[in-house]
Design an enzyme around this catalytic site. Structure first.
Site, PDB file in Angstrom:
ATOM      1  N   VAL A 182       0.835  -1.211   0.000  1.00 46.62           N
ATOM      2  CA  VAL A 182       0.000   0.000   0.000  1.00 46.62           C
ATOM      3  C   VAL A 182       0.862   1.250   0.000  1.00 46.62           C
ATOM      4  O   VAL A 182       0.600   2.221  -0.725  1.00 46.62           O
ATOM      5  CB  VAL A 182      -0.955   0.003   1.215  1.00 46.62           C
ATOM      6  CG1 VAL A 182      -1.626   1.369   1.380  1.00 46.62           C
ATOM      7  CG2 VAL A 182      -1.997  -1.087   1.068  1.00 46.62           C
ATOM      8  N   ASP A 224      -7.926  18.704 -43.514  1.00 47.17           N
ATOM      9  CA  ASP A 224      -8.816  18.954 -44.640  1.00 47.17           C
ATOM     10  C   ASP A 224      -8.477  20.342 -45.184  1.00 47.17           C
ATOM     11  O   ASP A 224      -7.782  21.122 -44.523  1.00 47.17           O
ATOM     12  CB  ASP A 224     -10.264  18.885 -44.141  1.00 47.17           C
ATOM     13  CG  ASP A 224     -11.279  19.101 -45.248  1.00 47.17           C
ATOM     14  OD1 ASP A 224     -11.046  18.590 -46.355  1.00 47.17           O
ATOM     15  OD2 ASP A 224     -12.283  19.782 -45.006  1.00 47.17           O
ATOM     16  N   GLU A 247      -0.149   7.121  -5.060  1.00 51.37           N
ATOM     17  CA  GLU A 247      -1.517   7.650  -5.084  1.00 51.37           C
ATOM     18  C   GLU A 247      -1.590   9.123  -5.484  1.00 51.37           C
ATOM     19  O   GLU A 247      -2.635   9.621  -5.885  1.00 51.37           O
ATOM     20  CB  GLU A 247      -2.217   7.438  -3.718  1.00 51.37           C
ATOM     21  CG  GLU A 247      -1.569   8.130  -2.545  1.00 51.37           C
ATOM     22  CD  GLU A 247      -0.529   7.237  -1.868  1.00 51.37           C
ATOM     23  OE1 GLU A 247      -0.020   7.630  -0.818  1.00 51.37           O
ATOM     24  OE2 GLU A 247      -0.240   6.155  -2.387  1.00 51.37           O
TER      25      GLU A 247
END
Length: 659
Positions: free
Chosen positions: A280, A327, A285
């Site tokens: 952990v 385009d 985190e």
């Protein structure tokens, strides 16, 4: 099997569609709606807010953090559990807020106007919602209408359509009720058919509906869009890779600690709890919220530059782009016509170079150029609705080409209203494909009238006997006419649209039955060249991306010469060996295309499927591809590219496919 409607005669079209020139009756229409459905395109269900919130957890690193919360809770490490849970909640809330805000903004941008259609029903002309159209309906089209379904032309007069959003063709396409075309005729050249979503620029037509909803050409592109899978962004790929290594690292730690505890004779339960606690503590985190905050800051910087980011991950992808496929019409260019050159006199009309007056130069002191603009202003149906307002606020009504001519004349100091007061209009011929010119007949003085003509150069030159050149009128001989035709071809190769201006004086007593009778024995004054101009920042943007090591290629449905001219103007390689057309793409394999994309800079006359293949070929070579577009025909490539960027003035379909 779907019928190739452009390849069969009109009588066969009516037979196949089980219709007639008098149209359908209401019961037939209602039955067909029940049988084939309404004339609507399929739409993907938008993300609900709950689904959008839950999608923020769709990351391997988030999965590891969620597992960590469960483990911390089971170990009664409440402080760790609360901290990681708060980090997760903040991260998902920030991501949800930003993406939901962007999606709501996009929904607000969509036009909620319903398209109406004029049809023949029960023998009477009616206006109905276009969703109620069915195969076999007879529909009337006029200037300014959006075509509500695919159809075959039954009758037409001077019909021209803007098909840029569907085919990429920059200029209006002339349409007429031709009998049949060959099966191999490409979509932009199917002149006997009209397609859903295109705009009527000129003329009038009556059509029979041959396809609705998903079965239309635009429906085919939407189907292709639904089949196109979105690729993971470079950041998403890196997070997956990081998560995999973090998972392997944590499992390795747990295994090593368990093995060490086993051989040292420690209590297994204590060793297992210690290994999980260590795992952990090894979870990064703080990484996810840090990445999210950075992307949100990038998103806000883009927003300040008037860009709307729909997906947070797209912010990072922008920084990883190596290839830009853009385009042309409406993306690199403004998507509207402007006067680019005015050519008069020996030096301009008879020389080998194109040195004509550019539209932004001061023309007030050039008499011959003023004469050309005077003709273009008077032989013109366009008008300024609010001339008392400032230039930027003018509302100009009329056909795109005529609007461009009127604006050029007005900016040169010519006032159409004052000119018509000085030279009252006696008669006029509106521009039609049958004539290929427009003409106005004015009272010049008590003894003379004057005829002003503007139109297709070949047609005007054929009707001319004189040439106003260098302040005098000369006889127009064969040699001079040939030089003018050569100049015309030279201008056309530059991707310009050219119109010729001429005039003739008549005795005020001259009698005629039809004004067209007087359009002969003319004196040519000069040429006006028009083009779809580049957007103001296009050149600088291309230069900036080039300096950043990003390669730009043009992918357009427009003509090869037009695309080449634009490429040269923005500084891209435009040699023959760097250009390929859609018909050639049809003949080469995907492996061959992967090699060709390494040196091709211009892809002309390409379809939506071709654009998809080009994007896929670049991605197969390891490139990170950004697709820029504005039309429906760009949507599948916008979705398939690593990042799709839609122009603000583009279609709703393009915006929804973009990132």
């Amino acid at each position: 099997m779907q019928t190739n409607w452009h390849t069969i005669s009109l009588s066969e079209v009516f037979s196949e569609a089980e219709s007639r020139k008098g149209g359908l009756n209401s019961s037939e229409a209602n039955q067909r709606i029940k049988e084939f459905g309404r004339n609507v395109l399929p739409q993907e269900k938008p993300y609900s807010k709950i689904r959008l919130f839950l999608s923020q957890f769709n990351s391997p690193l988030m999965y590891i953090l969620l597992v960590t919360v469960i483990i911390s809770l089971s170990l009664k490490h409440y402080s760790d559990t609360i901290f990681i849970a708060v980090v997760l909640l903040i991260n998902t809330t920030v991501g949800f807020y930003q993406e939901n805000k962007a999606n709501q903004s996009l929904l607000a941008l969509k036009k909620m106007v319903k398209v109406r259609a004029r049809v023949l029903r029960d023998g009477y002309e009616k206006e109905i919602d276009s969703e109620e159209l069915v195969i076999g309906d007879i529909v009337f089209l006029k200037h300014g209408d959006k075509v509500p379904a695919d159809g075959r032309i039954v009758e037409s007069r001077g019909l021209k359509l803007n098909e840029a959003s569907l085919t990429g063709e920059s200029q209006a396409v002339e349409k007429k009720a031709e009998d049949v075309l060959s099966e191999s005729t490409p979509l932009p050249e199917r002149t006997n058919s009209v397609f859903m979503g295109t705009i009527v620029e000129e003329g009038w037509a009556m059509m029979i509906v041959v396809a609705t909803g998903i079965n239309t050409q635009i429906g085919d592109i939407v189907s292709l869009l639904k089949k196109t899978k979105e690729r993971k962004t470079p950041l998403q790929k890196k997070i997956v890779s990081l998560s995999r290594w973090v998972g392997i690292f944590i499992l390795s730690i747990v295994v090593i600690v368990l093995i060490e505890g086993y051989f040292t004779g420690k209590n297994f339960a204590d060793v297992f709890v210690a290994s999980l606690a260590l795992a952990v503590s090894a979870i990064p985190e703080g990484l996810l919220p840090a990445i999210t905050i950075i992307m949100v800051l990038g998103m806000r910087r883009i927003f300040k530059q008037k860009g709307l980011v729909r997906k947070l991950s797209a912010t990072e992808t922008l920084g990883s782009v190596t290839i830009i496929c853009t385009d042309k019409t409406g993306t690199l260019t403004e998507g509207k016509m402007q006067v680019s050159h005015i050519l008069t006199g020996t030096k301009e009309l008879m020389s080998d170079s194109i040195k004509g007056l550019a539209k932004d130069e001061n023309v007030n002191g050039v008499e011959s150029h003023i004469s050309v603009l005077k003709i273009a202003t008077l032989a013109n149906e366009a008008f300024i609705e609010n001339p008392e307002a400032g230039l930027q606020e003018w509302v100009v009504r009329g056909r795109p080409t005529e609007k461009a001519l009127l604006l050029a004349g007005t900016q040169a100091g010519l006032n159409k209203h004052e000119l018509e007061r000085q030279y009252p209009v006696l008669d006029r011929i509106m521009f039609e494909s049958d004539y290929k010119f427009a003409a106005t007949y004015h009272r010049k003085n008590d003894k003379q009238n004057v005829l002003y003509i503007i139109g297709a150069p070949e047609e005007i030159i054929a009707r001319c006997v004189g040439l106003d050149i260098d302040g005098k009128n000369e006889k127009l001989g064969t040699v001079q006419a040939d030089k003018l035709i050569n100049k015309l071809e030279e201008l056309a190769q530059k991707g310009l649209r050219v119109l010729a201006c001429a005039h003739r004086d008549y005795n005020a007593e001259t009698k005629y039955q039809n004004l067209a009778e007087l359009v002969n024995g003319l004196s040519l004054v000069g040429f006006i060249a028009l083009k779809d101009p580049l957007r103001q920042d296009t050149k600088d943007s291309i230069l900036t991306t080039k300096k950043a090591g990003i390669r730009t290629v043009i992918v357009t449905g427009d003509h090869k010469l037009t695309a080449k001219a634009i490429a040269e103007e923005i500084g891209l390689e435009a040699r023959e060996e760097n250009i390929i057309e859609g018909k050639e793409l049809e003949t080469i394999s995907d492996d061959e295309l992967r090699e060709k994309v390494k040196h091709i800079s211009i892809y002309a006359r390409v379809s939506p499927r071709h654009k998809l293949r080009i994007v896929d070929a670049f991605q197969s070579n390891g490139e990170v591809v950004a697709m820029l577009g504005d039309g429906v025909n760009d949507a599948p490539a916008l979705k398939s590219a690593d990042i799709g960027v839609a122009v603000g003035s583009g279609t709703d379909v393009a915006k929804e496919a973009a990132d």
